[in-house]
Design an enzyme around this catalytic site. Structure first.
Site, PDB file in Angstrom:
ATOM      1  N   HIS A 188       0.831  -1.313   0.045  1.00 15.08           N
ATOM      2  CA  HIS A 188      -0.128   0.020   0.129  1.00 15.08           C
ATOM      3  C   HIS A 188       1.007   1.233   0.125  1.00 15.08           C
ATOM      4  O   HIS A 188       0.704   2.452  -0.653  1.00 15.08           O
ATOM      5  CB  HIS A 188      -1.072   0.075   1.352  1.00 15.08           C
ATOM      6  CG  HIS A 188      -2.040  -0.995   1.276  1.00 15.08           C
ATOM      7  ND1 HIS A 188      -1.817  -2.111   1.737  1.00 15.08           N
ATOM      8  CD2 HIS A 188      -3.243  -0.920   0.611  1.00 15.08           C
ATOM      9  CE1 HIS A 188      -3.144  -2.981   1.602  1.00 15.08           C
ATOM     10  NE2 HIS A 188      -3.982  -2.035   0.898  1.00 15.08           N
ATOM     11  N   ASP A 263      -4.472  -5.605  -8.289  1.00 12.35           N
ATOM     12  CA  ASP A 263      -5.096  -4.900  -6.945  1.00 12.35           C
ATOM     13  C   ASP A 263      -4.845  -3.487  -7.082  1.00 12.35           C
ATOM     14  O   ASP A 263      -4.879  -2.813  -8.538  1.00 12.35           O
ATOM     15  CB  ASP A 263      -3.608  -5.245  -6.209  1.00 12.35           C
ATOM     16  CG  ASP A 263      -4.086  -5.201  -4.586  1.00 12.35           C
ATOM     17  OD1 ASP A 263      -5.069  -4.519  -4.166  1.00 12.35           O
ATOM     18  OD2 ASP A 263      -3.322  -5.648  -3.815  1.00 12.35           O
TER      19      ASP A 263
END
Length: 381
Positions: A188, A263
């Protein structure tokens, strides 16, 4: 009265800002490039509100847009009250496996059934679950989201969860191929690099995908991790942008025929592929069928304006098949009828008996992820 637009599903999945659609969002969701919507905790205030929101999204298109969510249990569960059972982390099922394999498998199947039944009763089509990463005890992004360190245990427990989800009519999406559990970095916020060779990954992290479980997955989500010693490409990219991982290994060697979901393309681990259009183009050409663009409506709008991928018949067919077209059974028509379904009542009781590790890890929500977007926002200007 608004009639649905007849369009095949496009290859982009985006999010919406709040608990109801704005006129601007309705228009954006009718864009031919859009094929799905991913929901977050911010999109939920209660059971009836969520049902209205999903029905509104579904009414926009024919076939309906895919409505998905990250709803794994433990620290990654977007909806936690008013019609939703608090689900244990997958590591809890791994701990149960250490004590009693049969009991752990029964609990895993019950958890998968409850997870999927509650989502479907609220109009949600898919959860990006289960996590198939191995629990090496090091990765900040994975942690208690993983079942176990032993790949065979992961495969067995995940297969039970997938069976429970299938019992409620929901496909499963395994993640993060070929494996995110070994690296410490969180994709992230960083670009993780896994230095292991291909043989090690094949005999460890890829084992759950080599298991018969791999043929039962409706989708797979690759990791934003670079594997420089496993990927023979001249300039290895994160798996979600790598034809080697997606076309050679996943499609050809493993024979996977379902949907490959990228993702989130706004994660730090994806930034190596360039601006939002460069990331989308690289992921699509590498073999991703559907591309997630989350928490940045400005970049989602830019992508829809600037990207013009060539239609791909195989891509369209996979997207058309990922959500069954069969009518929702009566017991899943709404949360109220679900509450009376004996199988659900029994499964929910089984889930309540799983020893949970609640409170041992911070909840991962859209809000906490959003707090980490400041630097990305500055860079993208």
């Amino acid at each position: 009265m608004t009639f649905p637009v007849s369009l095949p599903r496009g290859p982009v999945m985006i999010d919406v800002a709040g608990t109801a659609l704005t006129d601007e969002e309705r228009e954006r969701l009718r864009d031919p490039l859009v094929g799905g919507v991913i929901l977050f905790a911010r999109n939920y205030t209660g059971s009836e509100q969520l049902r209205v929101l999903t029905a509104d999204i579904r009414a926009l298109r024919d076939p309906a847009l895919i409505i998905a969510v990250d709803h794994e249990g433990g620290r990654v569960q977007r909806f936690r009250s008013d019609g939703f059972t608090r689900l244990p982390s997958m590591r809890c099922l791994g701990a149960s496996w250490e004590q009693d394999h049969t009991a752990a498998l029964d609990a895993a199947r019950a958890a998968g059934f409850v997870l999927a039944a509650e989502l479907r009763a609220h109009g949600v089509d898919l959860s990006f679950a289960p996590v198939l990463d191995l629990d090496y005890g090091a990765c900040r992004a994975i942690g208690c989201r993983a079942f176990h360190r032993d790949p065979q245990a992961v495969a067995a427990l995940a297969q039970a969860v997938v069976a429970g989800m299938a019992q409620a009519g929901m496909g499963a999406v395994g993640k993060h191929f070929p494996g995110h559990g070994f690296v410490e970095a969180d994709s992230h916020h960083e670009v993780p690099v896994d230095e292991r060779d291909f043989g090690t990954l094949w005999n460890e992290d890829i084992v759950p995908y080599r298991h018969r479980l791999g043929r039962q997955l409706a989708g797979v989500m690759p990791a934003h991790v670079i594997y420089p010693n496993a990927d023979p490409s001249p300039e290895p990219q994160p798996a979600g942008f790598s034809p080697f991982w997606l076309k050679d290994v996943l499609r050809t060697r493993l024979g996977f025929q379902g949907v490959v979901f990228s993702d989130d393309l706004n994660m730090e681990g994806a930034r190596v592929a360039g601006d939002i259009v460069g990331r989308a183009r690289a992921a699509y050409e590498a073999g991703c069928d559907m591309l997630l663009v989350c928490n940045r409506p400005d970049l989602a709008a830019e992508l829809l304006d600037r990207w013009a991928p060539l239609p791909d018949a195989e891509n369209l067919a996979r997207l058309a098949a990922v959500v069954p077209a069969a009518a929702v059974p009566a017991w899943l028509a709404d949360p109220f009828t679900l509450e009376l379904h004996p199988t659900y009542v029994q499964a929910r009781q089984a889930v309540a008996e799983i020893q949970d590790d609640a409170g041992t890890a911070p909840v991962m929500t859209a809000a906490t992820i959003g707090e980490q977007r400041t630097e990305i926002l500055r860079k993208d200007g």
